[in-house]
Design an enzyme around this catalytic site. Structure first.
Site, PDB file in Angstrom:
ATOM      1  N   HIS B 142      36.919  57.933  38.181  1.00 55.51           N
ATOM      2  CA  HIS B 142      37.332  56.603  38.640  1.00 55.51           C
ATOM      3  C   HIS B 142      36.102  55.755  38.970  1.00 55.51           C
ATOM      4  O   HIS B 142      35.275  56.176  39.781  1.00 55.51           O
ATOM      5  CB  HIS B 142      38.204  56.746  39.896  1.00 55.51           C
ATOM      6  N   HIS B 166      41.660  46.009  38.074  1.00 56.97           N
ATOM      7  CA  HIS B 166      42.586  46.915  37.388  1.00 56.97           C
ATOM      8  C   HIS B 166      43.521  46.179  36.444  1.00 56.97           C
ATOM      9  O   HIS B 166      44.127  46.780  35.579  1.00 56.97           O
ATOM     10  CB  HIS B 166      43.425  47.678  38.414  1.00 56.97           C
ATOM     11  N   ARG B 240      41.528  29.965  47.610  1.00 60.50           N
ATOM     12  CA  ARG B 240      41.092  31.308  47.211  1.00 60.50           C
ATOM     13  C   ARG B 240      41.469  32.259  48.325  1.00 60.50           C
ATOM     14  O   ARG B 240      40.773  32.329  49.346  1.00 60.50           O
ATOM     15  CB  ARG B 240      39.583  31.321  46.965  1.00 60.50           C
ATOM     16  N   CYS B 285      33.966  28.641  44.730  1.00 66.31           N
ATOM     17  CA  CYS B 285      34.249  30.056  44.504  1.00 66.31           C
ATOM     18  C   CYS B 285      33.149  30.651  43.621  1.00 66.31           C
ATOM     19  O   CYS B 285      32.687  30.007  42.673  1.00 66.31           O
ATOM     20  CB  CYS B 285      35.605  30.215  43.827  1.00 66.31           C
ATOM     21  N   TYR B 420      31.276  39.940  44.218  1.00 65.47           N
ATOM     22  CA  TYR B 420      30.422  38.798  44.486  1.00 65.47           C
ATOM     23  C   TYR B 420      28.926  39.133  44.429  1.00 65.47           C
ATOM     24  O   TYR B 420      28.156  38.853  45.341  1.00 65.47           O
ATOM     25  CB  TYR B 420      30.771  38.150  45.837  1.00 65.47           C
TER      26      TYR B 420
END
Lengths: 571, 571
Positions: B142, B166, B240, B285, B420
């Site tokens: 994973h 995902h 956001r 953003c 980020y």
């Protein structure tokens, strides 16, 4: 204060300097001897004049010059068909000798005659070397405005020594078109050895420094050496002088400070008595890498490679401490003006300014430096005091600092107002308005490949087929370099370099970062032999370098921070 | 403090939250009712399940789905020759319904049975919607490490709602390959209307906001409206949200502050009693313009256009005043952590941090804002208190602020540590190491064309043949926009735009700049009809936007600041 300054008096013939400042009047007494100035001027010339005269004679006869015949008749040149067309550089080299060459078909004039023609009504004459020119019809169209009138009836030589945008083929051709005669009594000698020459007291320089111009002295180290050491050795640190190097006796040195509640004068000992602060800072010329930008389209300025940058540990007193002690209060509308002891031909000092906010910010790390890499500053780097403005274009890091003024406006110097500014790629010398653009302060992110060098034959150095690439990266404003990416397949694959940098918090990270990358070379590249390597850096604001020069081109060739691209041969 | 928070309890079935924090334990009492949670979970689904079941049945029969036949057999799909190959988007839309569809060939399991399989020894089972999956063999690989074990024996739905990487065809296909059964007792209803759903108390939004995702709510205004007003209207300001919007009673609101000599709790009235400071700041953003970058190569994240930015006047108390009053001393190694009242499924709050130096700098203008354009903050924008960190990526401007901690390290939140951040274009999900990259703080220079919009039919609006182009430009770190250049001939000629911006000194210029340019259209362009307009901005450090996305591409699709290019039709 007495400073032994190199004098421009030998070049400026009997002019009264209307823009004298109080500070300067007391220190330029050598400019008052009119007779001596006249005599010195009469001896001014550039070296090698005898052969140049011969060359010139051949040239004006329309014959063979430097092995070429002229095809066009632009400025009287004739090029015969089938002959090789001379390059721009060759044409320019020839044009640079015109003004030191007598044109026998034209009359001779004495300096006194030229002096009469100092305004439009009497026609505006100027001299340049041996040439006499009537520029009346051009004066109105002079891109530099009425600055040309400062030379009316006089020599333009000292002005052009500063305003280097004149030193192009286009301008030299324009001027020669205005030629009306030869200046009588001009004896061609070498001014180097003359006591009165402003250049007579230049310091010795390291033999490896590669000059972009000799007067004023501007030179960079071989770029192949640049990434060898995190701290650039002082004698290999690039030199950017705008004017002759002043001679300053440290015993007599004084720094005037105006601003706040009181005025003050600090001696060198006084500055050294203040708390000592050190900062690692790279200093970079605004024109670093100009030689790459000019390949897209010609720009005006010294042809710097990627070596007009160096990294040093600077030590001195903090400017914020000095200003606070003076009672200077934060005021975001204000500026701090710096003046050097180096003087232009009108006796104006070199000058520049920065925002007061930067000067007062303890994290701004602005210092009155007297040491560079733990040694006293050398003369070329501003002995005895240079202001270090970390993260800011080199031009604001004023050397031979003699005066600090807290002011409502920026410095009114040529270098603050009409130089070191960026413009759109479509702005040309016809449309440029320097007042519309912001003076460069913090510099943008950049990087350069130091080794291998262009054209180098690079050996693949392990079984897996890698080459090693080294260079530097830096960004202004205290922004740390966070990543340097390399590619040797035009960006299909990128490889992240290892960084060597100081552990200093972002926002205050003024030193450069050296980097090393190992690039894989494919079998196909090995066979082809040629590989182009690209480097691009990313700073802590995640600003990146632009990919190419076309869209950041500007007429002064500053801010040349596109990807650095180096072609090498794989062996 | 009592906060009425939307609860994830309906989605997290009977889990004990091992990472509870002191602050959170006192405020998440709704999570303790195991029975009710079970009941709520059993009702969870997404809407429209009846038609999806039909669709699914058709799909697994290998027949016609959405009008296409399958050619490949990847995940049981068969596409007949001669049929149109479905697009990636269409495949993904279908894949998004798999988990809400019963696979009749597989056995059914009860939730209690799934719960037994919560470690590798007993096999690791998870549920997603109606699907039961055995992910034991995948757990070691994973990309998110052992985070997958948090869902062992339980539902992954709430985790995937946060970790949006995902939500791609590749991952959905991978998961479906691990399917072993169907979850019994799952009744398909709409969770929207349910009291226990964390989404049941979302605020109403402006009809013009265009959602990039509905849960959590993320939306931008139509870009055509964005440059109409210097201050973006509050209800059109992009939203956001990383998690459900908390419900906070202002009477009960408390802000905890840890750091310095003492701890402190401020009420809303207490914050309003401090000196009020206003700052104009654009918030952007980190993923603004991601939809352009993803065209080069798919990235993971919400598909933002160029509207994930807005400009407002923010008012509140200065964080530097609050911290100084607490006795916090400057320390460049420290950080300030912010936590919001919005909780993830493990009851961790949204969190982020900034350097302490930014927080303490009076010119940093960090404020605890309670007003946006002179109105109280709306719930979507952080009511009652949001920290505004001007010049810094939106993600650090934490909404619904409940806790401030001065700490030796950055926030350990997912959004600070594993999101980020920027990476090299060659870094992929197999090689990415988030710990090696710097969290985005100040944003790079960018700009966008707001009108005309792509594909617009633009009228030449005067006799000389010009079109009018408008947009915004902004740079992080307080760097003022100094120029915006436009071209409609791929950079052969550039045109400098007129700027509309606040008169604020550089270094503290946090608001955006709107710009207008008049571009000449040639006769040839008029005849061709098509014109591509490019915009690029330059900030006060003379950083420029990179030309294209190829070389700044990164797997998270952040920092998408290449030239903005818009194709229009000239009529």
């Amino acid at each position: 204060m007495r400073l032994l300054r190199p004098s421009w008096s030998g070049l400026v013939r009997g002019r009264h300097h209307q823009h004298h400042r109080r500070f300067l009047q007391t220190t330029t007494s050598r400019g008052s001897n009119g007779e001596r100035e006249e005599q010195q001027h009469s001896k001014w010339s550039s070296p090698g004049s005898r052969s140049e005269q011969l060359l010139y004679a051949a040239f004006w006869a329309g014959g063979l010059t430097l092995g070429y015949h002229w095809l066009t008749d632009r400025n009287n040149r004739v090029l015969l068909e089938g002959q090789k067309v001379p390059s721009e550089e060759e044409l320019e080299a020839t044009a640079r000798r015109w003004h030191v060459t007598i044109r026998k078909e034209l009359p001779n004039y004495r300096a006194e005659q030229v002096e009469q023609h100092n305004c439009a009504e009497k026609r505006i004459w100027v001299t340049y070397g041996l040439g006499v020119y009537d520029v009346t019809d051009f004066a109105d169209n002079h891109p530099g405005g009425d600055k040309i009138l400062m030379a009316a009836g006089s020599a333009i030589d000292p002005f052009w020594a500063i305003y280097q945008q004149h030193n192009t083929l286009e301008v030299l051709e324009l001027l020669e078109g205005f030629r009306i005669g030869n200046l009588e009594g001009q004896v061609v000698t070498n001014a180097d050895e003359e006591l009165g020459s402003p250049w007579s007291q230049e310091p010795q320089r390291h033999a490896l420094l590669k000059p972009a111009s000799k007067r004023p002295f501007n030179a960079e180290p071989p770029i192949g050496l640049l990434a060898d050491q995190f701290y650039t050795p002082n004698d290999l640190f690039y030199v950017r002088n705008h004017l002759p190097v002043p001679v300053i006796d440290p015993e007599d040195y004084e720094l005037e400070i105006e601003g706040g509640a009181k005025e003050k004068t600090l001696t060198l000992e006084g500055i050294k008595a203040l708390p000592k602060h050190s900062v690692t800072a790279a200093i970079m010329c605004g024109g670093n890498r100009r030689s790459e930008m000019t390949k897209v389209k010609a720009v005006k300025g010294l042809s710097w490679g990627a070596g007009a940058v160096g990294n040093a540990k600077w030590s001195g007193a903090r400017l914020c401490d000095v200003l606070r002690e003076q009672g200077v209060q934060p005021d975001e509308s204000k500026h701090v003006i710096f003046e050097g002891a180096d003087l232009d031909p009108t006796s104006h000092p070199y000058g520049a300014s920065i925002p007061l906010a930067k000067a007062l910010d303890p994290r701004g790390d602005v210092i009155l430096a007297y040491e560079m890499n733990d040694e006293p500053l050398s003369r070329d780097h501003g002995f005895p005091i240079r202001v270090i403005v970390p993260g800011t274009v080199g031009a604001r890091n004023v050397k031979w600092l003699t005066r600090i003024v807290v002011a409502d406006k920026e410095s009114d110097s040529h270098w603050q107002q009409n130089d070191y500014k960026g413009f759109s790629p479509s702005t040309d010398w016809d449309t440029v308005d320097f007042s519309k653009s912001d003076a460069i302060q913090a510099m943008p992110v950049t990087s350069a490949i130091c080794t291998p060098q262009p054209g180098a034959r690079v050996k693949v150095d392990d079984d897996e087929g890698h080459i090693t690439v080294r260079g530097y990266a830096w960004s202004g404003g205290g922004r740390k370099i966070v990543r340097v990416d390399l590619t040797n397949d035009e960006g299909v694959s990128w490889h992240v370099a290892e960084l060597e940098q100081e552990e200093i918090p972002d926002g205050r990270h003024y030193g450069w970062s050296l980097w090393t990358a190992r690039l894989p070379v494919t079998e196909a590249q090995r066979k082809a032999g040629d590989v182009e390597i690209w480097a691009k850096a990313v700073d802590s604001a995640y600003n990146v370098q632009p990919e190419k020069f076309e869209h950041i081109w500007n007429l002064r060739g500053v801010l040349a921070n596109a990807y650095h691209k180096v072609k090498v041969k794989i062996v």
